[in-house]
Design a protein around this motif. Structure first.
Motif, PDB file in Angstrom:
ATOM      1  N   HIS A   5      57.600   9.799  50.372  1.00 64.30           N
ATOM      2  CA  HIS A   5      58.319   9.402  51.571  1.00 64.30           C
ATOM      3  C   HIS A   5      59.750   9.915  51.476  1.00 64.30           C
ATOM      4  O   HIS A   5      60.215  10.347  50.412  1.00 64.30           O
ATOM      5  CB  HIS A   5      58.351   7.876  51.752  1.00 64.30           C
ATOM      6  CG  HIS A   5      57.010   7.267  51.995  1.00 64.30           C
ATOM      7  ND1 HIS A   5      56.128   7.003  50.980  1.00 64.30           N
ATOM      8  CD2 HIS A   5      56.401   6.864  53.142  1.00 64.30           C
ATOM      9  CE1 HIS A   5      55.025   6.466  51.476  1.00 64.30           C
ATOM     10  NE2 HIS A   5      55.166   6.373  52.779  1.00 64.30           N
ATOM     11  N   THR A   6      60.451   9.830  52.590  1.00 68.49           N
ATOM     12  CA  THR A   6      61.873  10.166  52.638  1.00 68.49           C
ATOM     13  C   THR A   6      62.628   9.010  53.269  1.00 68.49           C
ATOM     14  O   THR A   6      62.237   8.499  54.332  1.00 68.49           O
ATOM     15  CB  THR A   6      62.117  11.453  53.442  1.00 68.49           C
ATOM     16  OG1 THR A   6      61.513  12.552  52.774  1.00 68.49           O
ATOM     17  CG2 THR A   6      63.610  11.730  53.580  1.00 68.49           C
ATOM     18  N   LEU A   7      63.698   8.590  52.603  1.00 72.89           N
ATOM     19  CA  LEU A   7      64.518   7.485  53.094  1.00 72.89           C
ATOM     20  C   LEU A   7      65.567   8.022  54.065  1.00 72.89           C
ATOM     21  O   LEU A   7      66.460   8.792  53.681  1.00 72.89           O
ATOM     22  CB  LEU A   7      65.206   6.769  51.935  1.00 72.89           C
ATOM     23  CG  LEU A   7      64.289   6.178  50.850  1.00 72.89           C
ATOM     24  CD1 LEU A   7      65.127   5.517  49.765  1.00 72.89           C
ATOM     25  CD2 LEU A   7      63.320   5.179  51.449  1.00 72.89           C
ATOM     26  N   PRO A  21      62.690  10.453  47.082  1.00 76.26           N
ATOM     27  CA  PRO A  21      62.399  10.122  45.687  1.00 76.26           C
ATOM     28  C   PRO A  21      61.417  11.133  45.091  1.00 76.26           C
ATOM     29  O   PRO A  21      60.647  11.789  45.803  1.00 76.26           O
ATOM     30  CB  PRO A  21      61.784   8.718  45.769  1.00 76.26           C
ATOM     31  CG  PRO A  21      62.124   8.205  47.127  1.00 76.26           C
ATOM     32  CD  PRO A  21      62.238   9.404  47.996  1.00 76.26           C
ATOM     33  N   TYR A  22      61.437  11.231  43.788  1.00 78.27           N
ATOM     34  CA  TYR A  22      60.508  12.106  43.070  1.00 78.27           C
ATOM     35  C   TYR A  22      59.087  11.601  43.291  1.00 78.27           C
ATOM     36  O   TYR A  22      58.816  10.402  43.193  1.00 78.27           O
ATOM     37  CB  TYR A  22      60.860  12.113  41.587  1.00 78.27           C
ATOM     38  CG  TYR A  22      59.903  12.902  40.729  1.00 78.27           C
ATOM     39  CD1 TYR A  22      59.539  14.206  41.052  1.00 78.27           C
ATOM     40  CD2 TYR A  22      59.360  12.341  39.572  1.00 78.27           C
ATOM     41  CE1 TYR A  22      58.666  14.933  40.263  1.00 78.27           C
ATOM     42  CE2 TYR A  22      58.494  13.050  38.777  1.00 78.27           C
ATOM     43  CZ  TYR A  22      58.139  14.349  39.125  1.00 78.27           C
ATOM     44  OH  TYR A  22      57.271  15.052  38.345  1.00 78.27           O
ATOM     45  N   ILE A  23      58.175  12.502  43.582  1.00 75.93           N
ATOM     46  CA  ILE A  23      56.807  12.108  43.918  1.00 75.93           C
ATOM     47  C   ILE A  23      56.043  11.587  42.709  1.00 75.93           C
ATOM     48  O   ILE A  23      55.003  10.943  42.872  1.00 75.93           O
ATOM     49  CB  ILE A  23      56.045  13.278  44.552  1.00 75.93           C
ATOM     50  CG1 ILE A  23      55.913  14.445  43.571  1.00 75.93           C
ATOM     51  CG2 ILE A  23      56.709  13.718  45.832  1.00 75.93           C
ATOM     52  CD1 ILE A  23      55.071  15.597  44.090  1.00 75.93           C
ATOM     53  N   GLY A  24      56.517  11.855  41.509  1.00 81.47           N
ATOM     54  CA  GLY A  24      55.847  11.347  40.313  1.00 81.47           C
ATOM     55  C   GLY A  24      54.994  12.408  39.653  1.00 81.47           C
ATOM     56  O   GLY A  24      54.492  13.339  40.299  1.00 81.47           O
ATOM     57  N   ALA A  78      58.606  18.600  49.217  1.00 81.86           N
ATOM     58  CA  ALA A  78      58.241  18.166  47.866  1.00 81.86           C
ATOM     59  C   ALA A  78      56.734  18.277  47.633  1.00 81.86           C
ATOM     60  O   ALA A  78      56.287  18.608  46.527  1.00 81.86           O
ATOM     61  CB  ALA A  78      58.710  16.733  47.635  1.00 81.86           C
ATOM     62  N   ILE A  79      55.935  18.021  48.675  1.00 81.96           N
ATOM     63  CA  ILE A  79      54.481  18.090  48.537  1.00 81.96           C
ATOM     64  C   ILE A  79      53.998  19.531  48.533  1.00 81.96           C
ATOM     65  O   ILE A  79      53.238  19.947  47.652  1.00 81.96           O
ATOM     66  CB  ILE A  79      53.814  17.278  49.662  1.00 81.96           C
ATOM     67  CG1 ILE A  79      54.085  15.778  49.468  1.00 81.96           C
ATOM     68  CG2 ILE A  79      52.313  17.534  49.703  1.00 81.96           C
ATOM     69  CD1 ILE A  79      53.565  14.910  50.594  1.00 81.96           C
ATOM     70  N   VAL A  80      54.411  20.322  49.507  1.00 79.45           N
ATOM     71  CA  VAL A  80      53.899  21.694  49.588  1.00 79.45           C
ATOM     72  C   VAL A  80      54.454  22.561  48.462  1.00 79.45           C
ATOM     73  O   VAL A  80      53.882  23.618  48.156  1.00 79.45           O
ATOM     74  CB  VAL A  80      54.220  22.317  50.963  1.00 79.45           C
ATOM     75  CG1 VAL A  80      53.601  21.504  52.080  1.00 79.45           C
ATOM     76  CG2 VAL A  80      55.726  22.456  51.169  1.00 79.45           C
ATOM     77  N   SER A  81      55.562  22.150  47.839  1.00 83.46           N
ATOM     78  CA  SER A  81      56.094  22.936  46.722  1.00 83.46           C
ATOM     79  C   SER A  81      55.133  22.964  45.540  1.00 83.46           C
ATOM     80  O   SER A  81      55.229  23.862  44.696  1.00 83.46           O
ATOM     81  CB  SER A  81      57.450  22.369  46.283  1.00 83.46           C
ATOM     82  OG  SER A  81      57.297  21.072  45.726  1.00 83.46           O
ATOM     83  N   SER A 121      67.958  12.286  38.382  1.00 79.84           N
ATOM     84  CA  SER A 121      68.096  10.836  38.568  1.00 79.84           C
ATOM     85  C   SER A 121      67.022  10.273  39.503  1.00 79.84           C
ATOM     86  O   SER A 121      67.275   9.358  40.294  1.00 79.84           O
ATOM     87  CB  SER A 121      69.484  10.502  39.106  1.00 79.84           C
ATOM     88  OG  SER A 121      70.479  10.942  38.212  1.00 79.84           O
ATOM     89  N   GLY A 122      65.838  10.864  39.445  1.00 79.09           N
ATOM     90  CA  GLY A 122      64.720  10.337  40.216  1.00 79.09           C
ATOM     91  C   GLY A 122      64.651  10.767  41.659  1.00 79.09           C
ATOM     92  O   GLY A 122      63.824  10.242  42.415  1.00 79.09           O
ATOM     93  N   LEU A 123      65.485  11.733  42.090  1.00 79.07           N
ATOM     94  CA  LEU A 123      65.420  12.222  43.461  1.00 79.07           C
ATOM     95  C   LEU A 123      65.627  13.731  43.480  1.00 79.07           C
ATOM     96  O   LEU A 123      66.096  14.331  42.517  1.00 79.07           O
ATOM     97  CB  LEU A 123      66.438  11.500  44.352  1.00 79.07           C
ATOM     98  CG  LEU A 123      67.923  11.559  43.964  1.00 79.07           C
ATOM     99  CD1 LEU A 123      68.614  12.805  44.488  1.00 79.07           C
ATOM    100  CD2 LEU A 123      68.639  10.318  44.471  1.00 79.07           C
TER     101      LEU A 123
END
Length: 716
Positions: A131-133, A155-158, A239-242, A267-269
């Motif tokens: 998601h994006t805040l 945030p980082y997708i994990g 972030a997903i398509v990368s 830092s997690g983003l």
């Protein structure tokens, strides 16, 4: 611009939190703002505990009219509102403000404390990965708002999601390549009348052993590279398509980096700050600069070509060694030279396919981007990039022309992004240049996202027009659906134009819709069909089901040959005695479906009437000659039923010569008697009892017709 690109990552490394790109608030939010405070930077970071995720924000700025102490700037409060798809997702903690003489510790003192640093925390009840805040930050002092900033924090997708997003498309591509490559060849073996001349991949070196890899790979490249357009995408989309960068010759920052790489996730983003879409994608990946990215793509493509060439030699050498081991004697040198030449041609075609069919789009996109950096790099670098694109275009044009001239386009481009074309017109052949156009648009028009969208939409409209033009030559619905999905995704990306008046909630929903469209194509267009084919193949091999008239058999239907193609037949010395038993029903072809395969019989002449025999007048041969001919014919024709050459013939006439047809020039015609069709049915049923029951149940009743027996011709 280049100075900014090189400087801001160094600044990121000097602070504890990650850089957050900030935007201006909307015009309605700015009307009540008192411009006494000027923003300088915004940093942030995520920290997750057991049940809570904390977003830390640090805003730094400068008071312009008075000092921070005079206005009591340290008492100002930050008001943060973070939303996902228009809904608030947390609550804010307390704000800590500090007046400072300088933002840097080693700065000389001036005695004026005009700078201020504000820190606050925002508590989320979820990690909100993927998601994006949509974050709004307001600074209030003494009841009035003195500044406003907007930020899109992703945030980082994990690590788990990252691995899945890389592995699942890769597995789908491999499975689809397996189902449309080795399994197709295996299943079509023994199904076609001309299998030893057409279905055998060794007959045409231009044919691929892994046909479906290119089709799925090209769609993955489209997903990744359309995420590199110069548009205001929601952060989670890129972030997903990368994660599909591997499909387009990008492996993060390998092998060339020049000791510099973007931080990527900090830092997690995701920390990004770019002007162009390709540059921003490289920052999301944590890759290197675009100049090195082009070099990396060239190097990776070269390594891939070398690996493909080496892998292709392994089965060839293994087969040759195994042949020598089985025969316990060295094979003839002439045979080795012939097979080596064929293998060399196959390797060459594989290299051409790798460059011009499977990786043409990304390599053209990266090369077309280099002229935009011409003012910062030597002239020869831009010249090399432009020349390389021109070389690829000329090579593709020559390859398409050569294949079209020899009617081999379906062998080289089978299961590519475009359907097989039988019309042979220039409009259809022009579609092969679409990847070059896409690459130039994506890489060369980075300065204008609107131009990129319009050009990509035009490409898809051209493809759909060609599908409509060629629908009468074969099924095109599959490629039409793919093109329609691409067009729909491009139309929806219009909402991400920088000046489009679309809310952040609508942008997020459209981004998810685009991802769902691509996921649907991968699942229902590639994964679903290949799983069905693999399961059906496995069940057929185990004898559970038997349905020979399936999609593979229909797609591999025997083509129609004229006298020109028949005259260029193979020169391999393979007699009918060397062929395995074929299913008699696979021979049946109706003359109305292939009208040019059976040509009308020639009128009888004085010379031919003596050779033409009525069905009731079968010549009998006496003595050893008759016995030898009959024995030879039965031994050579036990496994093959050629009754199809005589089935569904015209009305019986006594002045017609049936002794020679174009098919006889291709296959030859044995003399003497032959095995009746019902005897071949019984023999094949004895060898395949399970399948025989299926055929007995499903095959329509065969009607008897007259049969024509031809006398032997000299030399056969």
């Amino acid at each position: 611009m280049l100075f900014t690109i090189l400087l801001w990552p160094l600044f990121l490394l000097s602070v504890q939190a990650a850089f957050v790109r900030r935007w201006e608030c909307s015009a309605s939010d700015q009307t009540l703002t008192d411009p006494v405070f000027r923003q300088l930077s915004l940093d942030g970071g995520f920290k997750s505990t057991d049940n809570t995720t904390t977003l830390s924000l640090k805003l730094t700025g400068e008071f312009t009219s008075h000092s921070c102490d005079t206005l009591d700037g340290s008492s100002a409060q930050m008001v943060v509102d973070a939303r996902v798809l228009g809904r608030s997702v947390g609550h804010q903690g307390r704000t800590m403000g500090t007046c400072a003489e300088s933002l840097y510790f080693d700065h000389s003192t001036t005695g004026l404390r005009q700078y201020a640093i504000y820190q606050t925390s925002y508590y989320l009840n979820h990690t909100y990965a993927l998601h994006t805040l949509d974050t709004t930050i307001r600074l209030r002092l003494d009841g009035r708002e003195i500044t406003c900033a907007a930020a899109h924090i992703t945030p980082y997708i994990g690590s788990t999601a990252s691995v899945l997003l890389k592995a699942v498309p890769f597995i789908i591509m491999i499975l689809f390549g397996l189902a449309t490559g080795p399994l197709r060849i295996r299943r079509s073996n023994g199904r076609s009348m001309f299998r030893y001349e057409l279905d055998d991949t060794s007959s045409d070196p231009a044919q691929s052993h892994a046909q479906g890899l290119g089709d799925c790979l090209q769609y993955l490249q489209f997903i990744f590279l359309t995420g590199c357009l110069t548009l205001s995408y929601p952060g989670f989309f890129q972030a997903i398509v990368s994660q599909l960068a591997w499909s387009s010759l990008i492996f993060k920052n390998w092998p060339v980096t020049h000791q510099f790489a973007y931080p990527g996730v900090m830092s997690g983003l995701y920390a990004t700050n770019s002007t162009w879409g390709l540059e921003e994608m490289s920052q999301v990946l944590g890759g290197t600069t675009m100049s090195d990215l082009w070099v990396n793509a060239i190097v990776n493509l070269t390594l891939l070509i070398l690996g493909t060439a080496v892998i292709l030699q392994i089965p060839f050498l293994s087969e040759w060694i195994s042949k020598n081991f089985r025969t316990r004697q060295s094979a003839e040198l002439s045979d080795f030279r012939t097979e080596s030449l064929t293998q060399f041609k196959r390797t060459g075609w594989s290299v051409i396919r790798t460059v011009l069919d499977r990786f043409l789009l990304p390599i053209v996109a990266y090369s077309s981007f280099q002229p935009l950096l011409a003012s910062w790099f030597p002239v020869y670098r831009t010249f090399m990039a432009v020349t390389f694109v021109g070389f690829l275009a000329v090579s593709l044009g020559f390859t398409v022309w050569y294949l079209g001239k020899n009617e081999r386009q379906s062998a080289f481009f089978r299961h590519s992004s475009f359907p097989r074309r039988e019309s042979g017109d220039w409009f259809s052949s022009a579609l092969y240049g679409v990847p070059i156009i896409r690459g130039v648009v994506i890489g060369g028009l980075q300065h204008s996202g609107l131009s990129q969208i319009i050009a990509l939409m035009a490409c898809e409209v051209l493809i759909l027009a060609c599908m409509l033009w060629n629908y009468r030559y074969g099924p095109v619905w599959r490629h039409t659906c793919f093109s329609a999905a691409r067009l729909a995704s491009i139309v929806m990306t219009s909402a991400f134009l920088p000046h489009a008046q679309v809310s952040e909630r609508s942008r997020g929903l459209l981004a998810y819709c685009i991802l769902l469209v691509h996921a649907g194509v991968l699942l229902f267009g590639f994964l679903g069909p290949c799983l069905v084919d693999i399961v059906r193949f496995s069940l057929r091999e185990m004898g559970v089901i038997n349905s020979p008239a399936d999609d593979f058999a229909q797609s591999n239907r025997t083509p129609v040959f004229g006298i020109g193609q028949l005259s260029q037949r193979s020169t391999r010395n393979i007699s009918f005695t060397e062929l395995p038993a074929l299913r008699p029903a696979a021979y049946t072809h109706r003359t109305d479906a292939y009208p040019s395969f059976f040509r009308a019989p020639r009128p009888g002449t004085a010379g031919s009437s003596s050779r033409s025999l009525a069905p009731s007048k079968i010549p009998s041969q006496s003595g050893s000659e008759s016995g030898e001919s009959t024995e030879s014919t039965e031994s050579s024709m036990d496994s093959v039923d050629l009754s199809v050459l005589d089935s569904e013939a015209a009305t019986e006439r006594s002045d017609v010569d049936y002794s020679k047809r174009e098919a006889d020039q291709y296959y030859g015609r044995p003399t003497g008697s032959r095995m009746p069709a019902d005897r071949a049915d019984r023999q094949w049923a004895d060898d395949h009892p399970t399948s025989a029951r299926h055929w007995r149940w499903s095959r329509p009743e065969k009607t008897k017709g007259f049969e024509v027996f031809r006398p032997g011709r000299p030399g056969l």
